[in-house]
Design a protein around this motif. Structure first.
Motif, PDB file in Angstrom:
ATOM      1  N   SER A 140     -18.752-118.337 -22.983  1.00 16.18           N
ATOM      2  CA  SER A 140     -18.801-117.177 -23.872  1.00 16.18           C
ATOM      3  C   SER A 140     -18.666-115.873 -23.092  1.00 16.18           C
ATOM      4  CB  SER A 140     -20.125-117.163 -24.635  1.00 16.18           C
ATOM      5  OG  SER A 140     -21.188-116.817 -23.770  1.00 16.18           O
ATOM      6  N   PRO A 141     -18.243-114.794 -23.767  1.00 16.22           N
ATOM      7  CA  PRO A 141     -18.186-113.485 -23.109  1.00 16.22           C
ATOM      8  C   PRO A 141     -19.521-113.049 -22.515  1.00 16.22           C
ATOM      9  CG  PRO A 141     -16.960-113.405 -25.159  1.00 16.22           C
ATOM     10  CD  PRO A 141     -17.660-114.739 -25.133  1.00 16.22           C
ATOM     11  N   THR A 142     -20.635-113.456 -23.137  1.00 17.56           N
ATOM     12  CA  THR A 142     -21.939-113.088 -22.599  1.00 17.56           C
ATOM     13  C   THR A 142     -22.168-113.726 -21.236  1.00 17.56           C
ATOM     14  OG1 THR A 142     -22.823-112.947 -24.857  1.00 17.56           O
ATOM     15  CG2 THR A 142     -24.418-113.069 -23.054  1.00 17.56           C
ATOM     16  N   ILE A 143     -21.848-115.013 -21.106  1.00 13.83           N
ATOM     17  CA  ILE A 143     -22.015-115.698 -19.824  1.00 13.83           C
ATOM     18  C   ILE A 143     -21.093-115.075 -18.782  1.00 13.83           C
ATOM     19  CG2 ILE A 143     -21.785-117.893 -18.618  1.00 13.83           C
ATOM     20  CD1 ILE A 143     -24.130-117.758 -20.542  1.00 13.83           C
ATOM     21  N   LYS A 144     -19.885-114.754 -19.173  1.00 21.76           N
ATOM     22  CA  LYS A 144     -18.954-114.122 -18.227  1.00 21.76           C
ATOM     23  C   LYS A 144     -19.500-112.764 -17.768  1.00 21.76           C
ATOM     24  CE  LYS A 144     -14.874-116.338 -20.278  1.00 21.76           C
ATOM     25  NZ  LYS A 144     -13.663-116.139 -21.089  1.00 21.76           N
ATOM     26  N   ALA A 145     -20.010-111.983 -18.718  1.00 23.06           N
ATOM     27  CA  ALA A 145     -20.515-110.650 -18.379  1.00 23.06           C
ATOM     28  C   ALA A 145     -21.723-110.740 -17.451  1.00 23.06           C
ATOM     29  CB  ALA A 145     -20.874-109.888 -19.645  1.00 23.06           C
ATOM     30  N   VAL A 146     -22.659-111.640 -17.771  1.00 22.63           N
ATOM     31  CA  VAL A 146     -23.847-111.805 -16.932  1.00 22.63           C
ATOM     32  C   VAL A 146     -23.460-112.279 -15.533  1.00 22.63           C
ATOM     33  CG1 VAL A 146     -25.934-113.194 -16.617  1.00 22.63           C
ATOM     34  CG2 VAL A 146     -25.443-112.177 -18.846  1.00 22.63           C
ATOM     35  N   ALA A 200     -17.228-109.757 -36.588  1.00 18.00           N
ATOM     36  CA  ALA A 200     -15.806-110.057 -36.802  1.00 18.00           C
ATOM     37  C   ALA A 200     -15.269-110.890 -35.641  1.00 18.00           C
ATOM     38  CB  ALA A 200     -15.021-108.755 -36.921  1.00 18.00           C
ATOM     39  N   ALA A 201     -14.294-111.717 -35.921  1.00 18.77           N
ATOM     40  CA  ALA A 201     -13.740-112.623 -34.913  1.00 18.77           C
ATOM     41  C   ALA A 201     -13.030-111.865 -33.802  1.00 18.77           C
ATOM     42  CB  ALA A 201     -12.790-113.619 -35.567  1.00 18.77           C
ATOM     43  N   GLU A 202     -12.533-110.658 -34.098  1.00 23.40           N
ATOM     44  CA  GLU A 202     -11.749-109.921 -33.115  1.00 23.40           C
ATOM     45  C   GLU A 202     -12.597-108.947 -32.289  1.00 23.40           C
ATOM     46  OE1 GLU A 202     -11.451-107.836 -37.127  1.00 23.40           O
ATOM     47  OE2 GLU A 202     -11.295-109.882 -36.350  1.00 23.40           O
ATOM     48  N   LEU A 203     -13.880-109.227 -32.137  1.00 26.71           N
ATOM     49  CA  LEU A 203     -14.728-108.354 -31.318  1.00 26.71           C
ATOM     50  C   LEU A 203     -14.228-108.304 -29.876  1.00 26.71           C
ATOM     51  CD1 LEU A 203     -18.450-109.168 -32.216  1.00 26.71           C
ATOM     52  CD2 LEU A 203     -17.181-107.114 -32.757  1.00 26.71           C
ATOM     53  N   THR A 204     -14.358-107.119 -29.277  1.00 26.84           N
ATOM     54  CA  THR A 204     -14.069-107.020 -27.848  1.00 26.84           C
ATOM     55  C   THR A 204     -15.198-107.692 -27.071  1.00 26.84           C
ATOM     56  OG1 THR A 204     -15.271-104.944 -27.548  1.00 26.84           O
ATOM     57  CG2 THR A 204     -12.953-104.795 -28.253  1.00 26.84           C
ATOM     58  N   PRO A 205     -14.973-108.080 -25.825  1.00 23.09           N
ATOM     59  CA  PRO A 205     -16.063-108.687 -25.034  1.00 23.09           C
ATOM     60  C   PRO A 205     -17.309-107.816 -24.977  1.00 23.09           C
ATOM     61  CG  PRO A 205     -13.965-109.033 -23.939  1.00 23.09           C
ATOM     62  CD  PRO A 205     -13.689-108.128 -25.102  1.00 23.09           C
ATOM     63  N   ALA A 206     -17.140-106.501 -24.826  1.00 21.01           N
ATOM     64  CA  ALA A 206     -18.298-105.600 -24.759  1.00 21.01           C
ATOM     65  C   ALA A 206     -19.076-105.625 -26.069  1.00 21.01           C
ATOM     66  CB  ALA A 206     -17.839-104.187 -24.432  1.00 21.01           C
ATOM     67  N   GLU A 207     -18.380-105.625 -27.188  1.00 19.76           N
ATOM     68  CA  GLU A 207     -19.045-105.667 -28.493  1.00 19.76           C
ATOM     69  C   GLU A 207     -19.751-107.005 -28.696  1.00 19.76           C
ATOM     70  OE1 GLU A 207     -16.022-102.766 -31.058  1.00 19.76           O
ATOM     71  OE2 GLU A 207     -15.572-104.901 -30.823  1.00 19.76           O
TER      72      GLU A 207
END
Length: 288
Positions: A140-146, A200-207
């Motif tokens: 997930s984007p959260t794991i990538k960001a962390v 929404a499905a098109e959220l940016t990674p930051a969102e």
């Protein structure tokens, strides 16, 4: 974990306790009681500290549900007083930084950190290594960001900021323990608002990351401090953006009451929750 307090107690009877040295975090000298057989639910004389920093930013609907359940608890003999723990509001950044320490465990050590006297699941480590090497893009984007944040901190200052954060845990733990010397438990909304709409499905990674972490303000402190905590449903209220012309029971969403006790006071925690569960059930019957 379960839909009612009794089942949570039974589950804890199964999973709690020493496991033959397989996990270094387990204490071999703690006796696990039959939690489910100790549930009485008598709130008479129970002292509860209602944490100001945990509810002051809640939505009106959540505050109303909390006020209703507090009235029910006091009518059953509990004593509820507002308390202030300023450090509670500083836990979100500490929790975010502490998550980066998992970068080392999860990615560099294939899910299990070295150096601990415990059972190592080598097959799981091997699977993780192979899966992450071939399918890292699927996390997930959260794991990538962390993970990126953790690598940044490691390169910038050798993860000293993570170390400082971990050292803050004892200060935080002491702040809650000092209050728990005066009260049987601390209470607050589990989340200070009802469930949000799916993003929404098109959220940016930051969102996406923001949506993931914004609801942990009252729960993450106890991930850091290690205090036993439990959430129980204490009512349903409409979301803030609900159409006032279309309000009915189907539009209402649950509100959770979080109860927190001292370390190793799971018996007391479950019993207080059982008492809340009983008065909520009685209130539901009387209203119907």
């Amino acid at each position: 974990m379960a839909s009612n307090v009794t089942d949570v107690a039974k589950l804890l009877e199964v999973i709690a306790g020493y496991d033959g040295g397989r996990d270094h975090r387990q204490n071999p000298h703690v006796t696990i009681p039959k939690y489910s057989q100790l549930l009485k639910g008598d709130l008479t004389g129970v002292k509860l500290g209602y944490v100001k920093e945990g509810y002051e930013h809640a939505t009106p609907g959540v505050k109303s549900a909390m006020a209703d359940v507090i009235t029910l608890m006091t009518n059953c003999g509990a004593v509820v007083e507002e308390v202030s723990i300023p450090l509670h509001l500083q836990c979100s950044p500490l929790f975010t930084i502490s998550l980066t320490s998992q970068h080392h465990t999860m990615i560099e050590c294939n899910g299990q950190p070295p150096g601990y006297n415990e059972l190592y699941c080598v097959s799981a480590m091997q699977h993780f290594k192979q899966a992450f090497k071939s399918r890292a893009h699927d996390v997930s984007p959260t794991i990538k960001a962390v993970s990126l944040f953790g690598e940044y901190l490691k390169r910038k200052d050798g993860s000293m900021l993570v170390g400082r954060t971990m050292n803050c845990r004892s200060v935080l733990r002491r702040a809650y323990n000092d209050m728990l010397e005066k009260y049987d438990a601390l209470i607050m909304p589990t989340i200070p608002f009802v469930a949000a709409k799916l993003p929404a499905a098109e959220l940016t990674p930051a969102e996406f990351v923001k949506q993931t972490l914004f609801n942990t303000g009252n729960t993450s402190p106890f991930n850091l401090s290690g205090h036993p905590a439990l959430t129980i449903n204490v009512g349903n209220v409409p979301p803030e953006d609900a159409d006032p012309m279309k309000l009915d029971d189907a539009t209402k969403l649950p509100v959770g009451l979080q109860i927190v006790c001292k370390h190793y006071e799971e018996v007391k925690l479950l019993d207080i929750a059982f008492g809340v569960e009983k008065i909520m059930a009685q209130g539901s019957k009387s209203s119907s």
